[in-house]
Design a protein around this motif. Sequence first.
Motif, PDB file in Angstrom:
ATOM      1  N   ALA A  10     -40.210   3.797  25.519  1.00  0.00           N
ATOM      2  CA  ALA A  10     -40.820   5.094  25.814  1.00  0.00           C
ATOM      3  C   ALA A  10     -40.648   6.068  24.659  1.00  0.00           C
ATOM      4  O   ALA A  10     -41.538   6.878  24.372  1.00  0.00           O
ATOM      5  N   TYR A  11     -39.521   6.006  23.968  1.00  0.00           N
ATOM      6  CA  TYR A  11     -39.277   6.888  22.826  1.00  0.00           C
ATOM      7  C   TYR A  11     -40.332   6.651  21.735  1.00  0.00           C
ATOM      8  O   TYR A  11     -40.949   7.599  21.240  1.00  0.00           O
ATOM      9  N   TYR A  12     -40.547   5.405  21.362  1.00  0.00           N
ATOM     10  CA  TYR A  12     -41.514   5.104  20.302  1.00  0.00           C
ATOM     11  C   TYR A  12     -42.951   5.327  20.761  1.00  0.00           C
ATOM     12  O   TYR A  12     -43.794   5.773  19.985  1.00  0.00           O
ATOM     13  N   ILE A  18     -47.444  11.816  20.807  1.00  0.00           N
ATOM     14  CA  ILE A  18     -47.322  13.191  20.313  1.00  0.00           C
ATOM     15  C   ILE A  18     -48.051  13.344  18.981  1.00  0.00           C
ATOM     16  O   ILE A  18     -48.764  14.323  18.762  1.00  0.00           O
ATOM     17  N   ALA A  19     -47.880  12.383  18.096  1.00  0.00           N
ATOM     18  CA  ALA A  19     -48.529  12.464  16.786  1.00  0.00           C
ATOM     19  C   ALA A  19     -50.050  12.402  16.904  1.00  0.00           C
ATOM     20  O   ALA A  19     -50.766  13.032  16.131  1.00  0.00           O
ATOM     21  N   ARG A  20     -50.537  11.674  17.885  1.00  0.00           N
ATOM     22  CA  ARG A  20     -51.977  11.488  18.027  1.00  0.00           C
ATOM     23  C   ARG A  20     -52.621  12.530  18.926  1.00  0.00           C
ATOM     24  O   ARG A  20     -53.622  13.142  18.557  1.00  0.00           O
ATOM     25  N   LYS A  21     -52.069  12.747  20.109  1.00  0.00           N
ATOM     26  CA  LYS A  21     -52.736  13.562  21.119  1.00  0.00           C
ATOM     27  C   LYS A  21     -52.257  15.012  21.163  1.00  0.00           C
ATOM     28  O   LYS A  21     -53.053  15.921  21.396  1.00  0.00           O
ATOM     29  N   LYS A  25     -51.256  21.022  20.109  1.00  0.00           N
ATOM     30  CA  LYS A  25     -51.148  21.815  21.328  1.00  0.00           C
ATOM     31  C   LYS A  25     -49.829  21.526  22.028  1.00  0.00           C
ATOM     32  O   LYS A  25     -49.227  20.482  21.846  1.00  0.00           O
ATOM     33  N   ALA A  26     -49.411  22.485  22.831  1.00  0.00           N
ATOM     34  CA  ALA A  26     -48.169  22.339  23.593  1.00  0.00           C
ATOM     35  C   ALA A  26     -48.416  21.452  24.807  1.00  0.00           C
ATOM     36  O   ALA A  26     -49.546  21.324  25.278  1.00  0.00           O
ATOM     37  N   PHE A  27     -47.348  20.850  25.328  1.00  0.00           N
ATOM     38  CA  PHE A  27     -47.490  19.925  26.450  1.00  0.00           C
ATOM     39  C   PHE A  27     -46.263  20.009  27.344  1.00  0.00           C
ATOM     40  O   PHE A  27     -45.179  20.380  26.918  1.00  0.00           O
ATOM     41  N   LEU A  28     -46.466  19.658  28.604  1.00  0.00           N
ATOM     42  CA  LEU A  28     -45.367  19.530  29.555  1.00  0.00           C
ATOM     43  C   LEU A  28     -44.824  18.109  29.481  1.00  0.00           C
ATOM     44  O   LEU A  28     -45.550  17.170  29.137  1.00  0.00           O
ATOM     45  N   ALA A  29     -43.568  17.939  29.831  1.00  0.00           N
ATOM     46  CA  ALA A  29     -42.965  16.603  29.828  1.00  0.00           C
ATOM     47  C   ALA A  29     -43.668  15.682  30.813  1.00  0.00           C
ATOM     48  O   ALA A  29     -43.815  14.480  30.551  1.00  0.00           O
ATOM     49  N   GLU A  30     -44.160  16.218  31.940  1.00  0.00           N
ATOM     50  CA  GLU A  30     -44.848  15.375  32.915  1.00  0.00           C
ATOM     51  C   GLU A  30     -46.178  14.850  32.377  1.00  0.00           C
ATOM     52  O   GLU A  30     -46.587  13.742  32.722  1.00  0.00           O
ATOM     53  N   GLU A  31     -46.848  15.618  31.511  1.00  0.00           N
ATOM     54  CA  GLU A  31     -48.078  15.129  30.880  1.00  0.00           C
ATOM     55  C   GLU A  31     -47.775  13.990  29.917  1.00  0.00           C
ATOM     56  O   GLU A  31     -48.483  12.982  29.884  1.00  0.00           O
ATOM     57  N   LEU A  32     -46.715  14.164  29.138  1.00  0.00           N
ATOM     58  CA  LEU A  32     -46.308  13.113  28.207  1.00  0.00           C
ATOM     59  C   LEU A  32     -45.855  11.867  28.961  1.00  0.00           C
ATOM     60  O   LEU A  32     -46.191  10.747  28.580  1.00  0.00           O
ATOM     61  N   LEU A  33     -45.126  12.050  30.056  1.00  0.00           N
ATOM     62  CA  LEU A  33     -44.682  10.919  30.865  1.00  0.00           C
ATOM     63  C   LEU A  33     -45.873  10.137  31.405  1.00  0.00           C
ATOM     64  O   LEU A  33     -45.875   8.903  31.383  1.00  0.00           O
ATOM     65  N   ARG A  34     -46.886  10.826  31.870  1.00  0.00           N
ATOM     66  CA  ARG A  34     -48.093  10.164  32.378  1.00  0.00           C
ATOM     67  C   ARG A  34     -48.740   9.299  31.289  1.00  0.00           C
ATOM     68  O   ARG A  34     -49.134   8.156  31.544  1.00  0.00           O
ATOM     69  N   ASP A  35     -48.803   9.811  30.071  1.00  0.00           N
ATOM     70  CA  ASP A  35     -49.388   9.043  28.967  1.00  0.00           C
ATOM     71  C   ASP A  35     -48.509   7.860  28.568  1.00  0.00           C
ATOM     72  O   ASP A  35     -49.020   6.793  28.243  1.00  0.00           O
ATOM     73  N   VAL A  36     -47.202   8.042  28.597  1.00  0.00           N
ATOM     74  CA  VAL A  36     -46.287   6.950  28.253  1.00  0.00           C
ATOM     75  C   VAL A  36     -46.379   5.828  29.278  1.00  0.00           C
ATOM     76  O   VAL A  36     -46.402   4.646  28.928  1.00  0.00           O
ATOM     77  N   VAL A  37     -46.463   6.180  30.559  1.00  0.00           N
ATOM     78  CA  VAL A  37     -46.571   5.165  31.611  1.00  0.00           C
ATOM     79  C   VAL A  37     -47.873   4.391  31.465  1.00  0.00           C
ATOM     80  O   VAL A  37     -47.897   3.173  31.662  1.00  0.00           O
ATOM     81  N   LYS A  38     -48.955   5.063  31.090  1.00  0.00           N
ATOM     82  CA  LYS A  38     -50.215   4.353  30.835  1.00  0.00           C
ATOM     83  C   LYS A  38     -50.068   3.378  29.679  1.00  0.00           C
ATOM     84  O   LYS A  38     -50.681   2.320  29.671  1.00  0.00           O
ATOM     85  N   ASP A  39     -49.250   3.744  28.695  1.00  0.00           N
ATOM     86  CA  ASP A  39     -49.096   2.928  27.493  1.00  0.00           C
ATOM     87  C   ASP A  39     -48.161   1.738  27.700  1.00  0.00           C
ATOM     88  O   ASP A  39     -48.514   0.618  27.337  1.00  0.00           O
ATOM     89  N   ILE A  40     -46.985   1.943  28.292  1.00  0.00           N
ATOM     90  CA  ILE A  40     -46.001   0.852  28.351  1.00  0.00           C
ATOM     91  C   ILE A  40     -45.714   0.352  29.761  1.00  0.00           C
ATOM     92  O   ILE A  40     -45.037  -0.653  29.912  1.00  0.00           O
ATOM     93  N   GLY A  41     -46.168   1.038  30.790  1.00  0.00           N
ATOM     94  CA  GLY A  41     -45.936   0.576  32.151  1.00  0.00           C
ATOM     95  C   GLY A  41     -44.913   1.419  32.891  1.00  0.00           C
ATOM     96  O   GLY A  41     -44.257   2.285  32.327  1.00  0.00           O
ATOM     97  N   GLU A  42     -44.798   1.125  34.175  1.00  0.00           N
ATOM     98  CA  GLU A  42     -43.938   1.882  35.093  1.00  0.00           C
ATOM     99  C   GLU A  42     -42.457   1.600  34.834  1.00  0.00           C
ATOM    100  O   GLU A  42     -42.095   0.560  34.309  1.00  0.00           O
ATOM    101  N   THR A  43     -41.636   2.533  35.259  1.00  0.00           N
ATOM    102  CA  THR A  43     -40.196   2.360  35.312  1.00  0.00           C
ATOM    103  C   THR A  43     -39.761   2.499  36.763  1.00  0.00           C
ATOM    104  O   THR A  43     -40.495   3.069  37.577  1.00  0.00           O
TER     105      THR A  43
END
Length: 90
Positions: A10-12, A18-21, A25-43
């Motif tokens: 999730a860190y990488y 963050i570098a791409r999207k 612009k500023a973002f909430l952690a929940e928005e970033l979490l949603r994108d990370v889950v789409k990328d690497i899968g659920e925890t």
Amino acid sequence: MDKYAWQAAAYYSAKRIIARKYRAKAFLAEELLRDVVKDIGETYDYRCFGSVIRSLRGDGLIYNYDIAPAKSSNGSFKNLWGKTNRWSKK
């Protein structure tokens, strides 16, 4: 995937997202979490994403920008994060 393996992935993934999207612009952690889950899968437990945010902040990659109402917690205020200018091409 166990907790620590998911956090490392999730860190990488968050760094890439963050570098791409969120580079301008500023973002909430929940928005970033949603994108990370789409990328690497659920925890099994979303609370482990907090250490990913703390690691990104500790490494100087993001900073506390402002506050905004979050959708996941009935509109309570959460931190808005912004990308710092200290990124290198490592």
